[in-house]
Design an enzyme around this catalytic site. Structure first.
Site, short mmCIF file in Angstrom:
data_model
loop_
_atom_site.label_atom_id
_atom_site.label_comp_id
_atom_site.label_asym_id
_atom_site.label_seq_id
_atom_site.Cartn_x
_atom_site.Cartn_y
_atom_site.Cartn_z
CD GLU A 164 -2.21 -1.19 2.97
OE1 GLU A 164 -2.33 -0.09 3.56
OE2 GLU A 164 -2.53 -2.26 3.50
CE1 TYR A 173 -8.23 4.02 1.36
CE2 TYR A 173 -6.89 2.79 -0.19
CZ TYR A 173 -7.20 3.13 1.11
OH TYR A 173 -6.48 2.61 2.16
CG ASP A 225 -6.08 5.89 3.95
OD1 ASP A 225 -7.02 6.15 4.72
OD2 ASP A 225 -5.13 5.16 4.27
CD GLU A 242 -3.38 3.39 1.13
OE1 GLU A 242 -3.62 2.20 1.38
OE2 GLU A 242 -3.29 4.26 2.01
CB SER A 297 -4.32 -0.94 -1.60
OG SER A 297 -4.30 0.02 -0.58
CG HIS A 356 1.11 0.88 5.66
ND1 HIS A 356 -0.11 1.21 6.21
CD2 HIS A 356 1.98 1.83 6.11
CE1 HIS A 356 0.00 2.31 6.94
NE2 HIS A 356 1.26 2.71 6.88
CG ASN A 402 -0.88 -5.26 4.05
OD1 ASN A 402 -1.21 -5.00 5.18
ND2 ASN A 402 -0.88 -4.34 3.07
NE ARG A 438 -4.45 -7.10 6.59
CZ ARG A 438 -4.42 -5.78 6.74
NH1 ARG A 438 -3.52 -5.06 6.08
NH2 ARG A 438 -5.25 -5.18 7.55
CG HIS A 467 -0.88 -3.21 8.56
ND1 HIS A 467 -1.06 -3.08 7.20
CD2 HIS A 467 -1.09 -1.97 9.09
CE1 HIS A 467 -1.38 -1.83 6.91
NE2 HIS A 467 -1.39 -1.13 8.03
#
Length: 538
Positions: free
Chosen positions: A10, A124, A126, A131, A133, A187, A189, A271, A273
């Site tokens: 992300e 989207y 954020d 962002e 993702s 980020h 994941n 998950r 993160h």
């Protein structure tokens, strides 16, 4: 043991308007996201109108065994509902909509721009940033490919903004700080076994994350959160971390984030993160960021870090060590371990590499998969370069490539580290426009190593990975867009005639919904009605 695991990246992109420092970043970000979706026509336009389904999100669930009360949470933690801009560049959350309301909930406010792409990704607004993702992938190379696809999507969005009368042209950067005290995240994941004790995750990954910045750092001019200190450091994000473990992502940032939101079968998966990484432009750095972390997680899941030299790598002061490593581009800084020893970040990374290489050899020998072999080889090669001559890693590592470029300016013009021009060069490094971005200019001239062909990147802009559930999500949007009401990482929701309610198709198992699993089914179903009937046995 392998680097192959379900992974996603992300990236919140920095956004600005030249000459307008007071411009509202929420509105600008919405403009960018909406501009990308607006020119689409026909079924593609319908696909891009599908909304994000927040129904199964639980951002306040903590891996340490509790759930934070919503009344005690900072608004930025409530990612299970759309953000509404307040007109001053900030965002406020509201209660999550139920499934029947997902189509209309975000349409009330243009700043809640939220697009699901046919490549399986989410694009989207954020935290006042656009962002991207990425879709779920299985290999580090695919992580690089779909991360690069995100850059191309942002570039295309900018071009569409520029070409639309009445819209304000913006500049977008793939970086992590505005240089004035604000930071935004990149980020990672990783899906891992739920059975692995989270205390072991904290114990073994903290030293790894603190030290891996030697090849994952993006480099930054300035020290301290507001960059007021004179100098150059390895990481864009390091100075913004304040605690070792925690649930937050935008305040009191932790090295180990405890959000327990698997977006998959909760009894089976966790998950992980990861918020402690930088936005990397160099493809080798991105490959290593994902690949080395996946390998260390595999060791952790196998219990192979409970003995041997790597088991003793516990830092006395992790946050301080994170800052110290970042502030020393010579890589000579020694950090203190709990047992009293002092080691450099390179020595820590070498210990993890040796543990991973030994375990792969023991488990697989010559039968290790090609992705794992590549990550081990590149990990060793980059560490060797950094150990012998830091600048020799400029083709692979962002902070080194940027440092070499900045030192050329400093030498030519006699500039100190607090010179405004150097800060401008730092920012321009991550500009996504090929005619402006300094990294992209280096890449075009062959001065950094490329791993994925541009043709493969362009393919990833519109087509999903074929070996994860992202294939089902992306193909449903591409084939049946007008009938997809909403989607999320773990479901696709259809609105088909003759059904009294929306039809939710769960995708809780990330390795189902692949091309091998559902490709023939999708090819047989010309309409969403046929697909839903086939899936429900109607």
């Amino acid at each position: 043991m392998s680097v192959r695991r379900v992974t996603g990246l992300e990236t919140e992109y920095g956004i600005s308007v030249p000459g307008q420092p007071g411009a509202n970043p929420v509105l600008l970000s919405a403009q960018v996201v909406n501009a990308y979706a607006a020119p689409a026509a026909g079924s593609m336009a319908a696909a891009l109108r599908a909304r994000w389904d927040y129904e199964d999100e639980a951002p306040l669930r903590d891996a340490r065994g509790f759930e934070l009360q919503r009344t005690a949470a900072h608004p930025s933690q409530l990612t299970d509902a759309p953000v509404r801009g307040d007109g001053r560049g900030r965002g406020a959350r509201r209660a999550a909509p139920s499934a029947p309301d997902v189509v209309s909930a975000e349409a009330e406010d243009p700043t809640t721009a939220n697009v699901i792409l046919t490549n399986g990704a989410r694009f989207y607004v954020d935290h006042a940033h656009p962002e991207y993702s990425s879709p779920e992938v299985l290999t580090p190379r695919d992580a690089v490919r779909y991360d690069r696809a995100g850059e191309r999507i942002l570039l295309e969005a900018l071009r569409r903004v520029e070409a639309t009368p009445g819209l304000t042209p913006v500049t977008v950067y793939k970086n992590n700080t505005d240089g004035k005290g604000a930071s935004y995240g990149t980020h990672e994941n990783y899906l891992m076994n739920r059975s692995t004790p989270f205390a072991d995750v904290v114990r073994h990954l903290t030293p790894f994350f603190v030290s891996r910045q030697v090849f994952t750092g993006a480099g930054r001019v300035g020290l301290g959160q507001d960059s007021s200190g004179s100098g150059y450091q390895i990481s864009q994000r390091a100075d913004f971390f304040e605690v070792e473990v925690g649930l937050e992502t935008t305040m009191k940032r932790p090295i180990i984030n405890t959000r327990d939101e698997p977006h998959a079968t909760a009894e089976k998966y966790r998950r992980l993160h990861v918020i402690v990484g930088d936005a990397t432009m160099c493809e080798v750095a991105t490959l290593l960021k994902v690949g080395t972390t996946s390998l260390v997680l595999a060791l952790l899941e196998d219990g192979a870090l409970e003995s041997g030299p790597a088991a003793q790598l516990q830092l006395a002061e992790p946050v301080r060590a994170l800052h110290e490593v970042s502030h020393d581009p010579t890589l000579r800084q020694l950090v203190r371990l709990r047992d009293g020893r002092r080691m450099s970040a390179l020595q820590l990374q070498r210990a993890y590499l040796e543990a991973c290489a030994a375990h792969v050899e023991q488990r697989w020998g010559a039968d290790a998969d090609a992705d794992t072999v590549e990550v081990l080889a590149r990990w060793d090669a980059v560490l060797t370069k950094l150990e012998t001559d830091v600048l020799s890693a400029a083709r692979e590592v962002d902070w080194v490539a940027k440092l070499r470029l900045l030192e050329a300016y400093r030498s030519r013009d006699g500039l100190d580290w607090d010179a405004a021009r150097l800060k401008a060069v730092d920012l321009q490094w991550s500009d996504v426009r090929p005619e402006k971005g300094l990294y992209l200019k280096l890449a075009a001239s062959g001065r950094v190593e490329r791993l994925v062909a541009e043709e493969a990147v362009q393919h990833a802009v519109t087509r999903p990975p074929e070996d994860t559930r992202a294939y089902f999500r992306g193909e449903c949007l591409a084939r049946y867009g007008p009938r997809v009401a909403a989607a999320s990482w773990d479901s696709v929701i259809f609105d088909v005639p003759g059904r009294g309610a929306l039809q939710r198709v769960p995708t809780l198992e990330p390795l189902r919904g692949t091309r091998e699993h559902v490709g023939a089914l999708l090819d047989r179903c010309a309409t969403a009605e046929e697909l839903v009937d086939a899936l429900t046995g109607a």
